[in-house]
Design a protein around this motif. Structure first.
Motif: not given
Length: 261
Positions: A3, A5, A7, A9-11, A157
């Protein structure tokens, strides 16, 4: 799949243990970068100073969060923090992964990136990556990302929040106790400590030489001895002055010491 990413964002994370790798490009005028981790409770602060894993305290007492040695790879230099998320105490709500620069701001650091790997997989692709860019260029410490609980699992995050006050300022923000004053290499130094007072001499036990008693007023009309009468059958001790305290003595510093090895 990795992923990439942005700034904020989260996974979600399926791995029970992860490796967070900071990577950057070295150079003649580029400062060294150090990875650190802060274990935070639900109130957003550390539970104690032991919840700070950094270059002078590279392993948490639980052994579940640890800083690994730096490495040179094809893409540059790396500094790594490994965390066993599934085994962490429930009182740990978040783990911040931070970077600090030595001797210059992050304006001079090139290609800073955080890569998150499954710690159980050797040589696998990263689960997530985030290119960390300073907002003002004056930052000397940055929260690159955070691992946080969500229900019974964990997420990652991308943060990218900078601090111009360095690792000391960032750590203090989250409740780490740091000594006042500046020591060598910008390290906090121990405060001065009042010197101890001389101790009173203890009274000897029965059957051993005794110190001379205080002088008594003369008995009226009789000559007085020039020295106290000895205790029957034992020689008398000689009074010894109390030792003078060492004026250079100070207690050792308390709290984390930010002196790079």
């Amino acid at each position: 799949m990795t992923h990439a990413m942005l700034k904020g964002s989260n996974v979600p994370l399926d791995a029970p243990a992860v490796r967070a790798v900071l990577r950057w490009s070295p150079g003649a005028d580029i400062p060294d970068v150090d990875a650190s981790a802060l274990l935070l409770a639900a109130d957003g602060r550390v539970r104690s100073d032991e919840d700070f894993v950094f270059y002078n305290q590279p392993r948490h007492p639980s052994g579940l969060v640890r800083r690994l040695p730096k490495k040179r790879v094809v893409e540059g230099l790396t500094d790594t923090v490994e965390a066993d998320l599934a085994a962490l105490d429930r009182s740990v709500d978040r783990v911040l992964i931070t970077a600090s620069s030595d001797g210059a701001t992050f304006r001079a650091v090139r290609d800073l990136r955080i890569l998150l790997f499954d710690a159980a997989v050797s040589g696998g692709e990263p689960l997530a990556l985030f290119d960390v860019k300073p907002e003002t260029g004056e930052e000397t410490a940055i929260i690159c990302g955070e691992l946080y609980r969500r229900g019974d699992g964990w997420k990652f995050r991308a943060v990218g929040q900078g601090y111009p006050t360095g690792l000391v300022g960032l750590a203090t923000e989250y409740g780490i106790s740091v000594d006042d004053g500046e020591g060598a290499a910008g390290a906090p130094s121990a405060p001065s400590v009042p010197q101890p007072l001389p101790q009173q001499a203890a009274q000897p036990a029965y059957g051993y030489p005794h110190p001379a008693p205080p002088a008594q007023p003369p008995a009226y009309g009789y000559p007085q001895p020039t020295s106290p009468q000895p205790a029957y059958g034992y020689p008398q001790g000689v009074a010894v002055p109390a030792p003078t305290p060492d004026p250079t003595f100070v207690l050792p510093p308390m709290g984390p010491q930010f002196i790079r090895p």
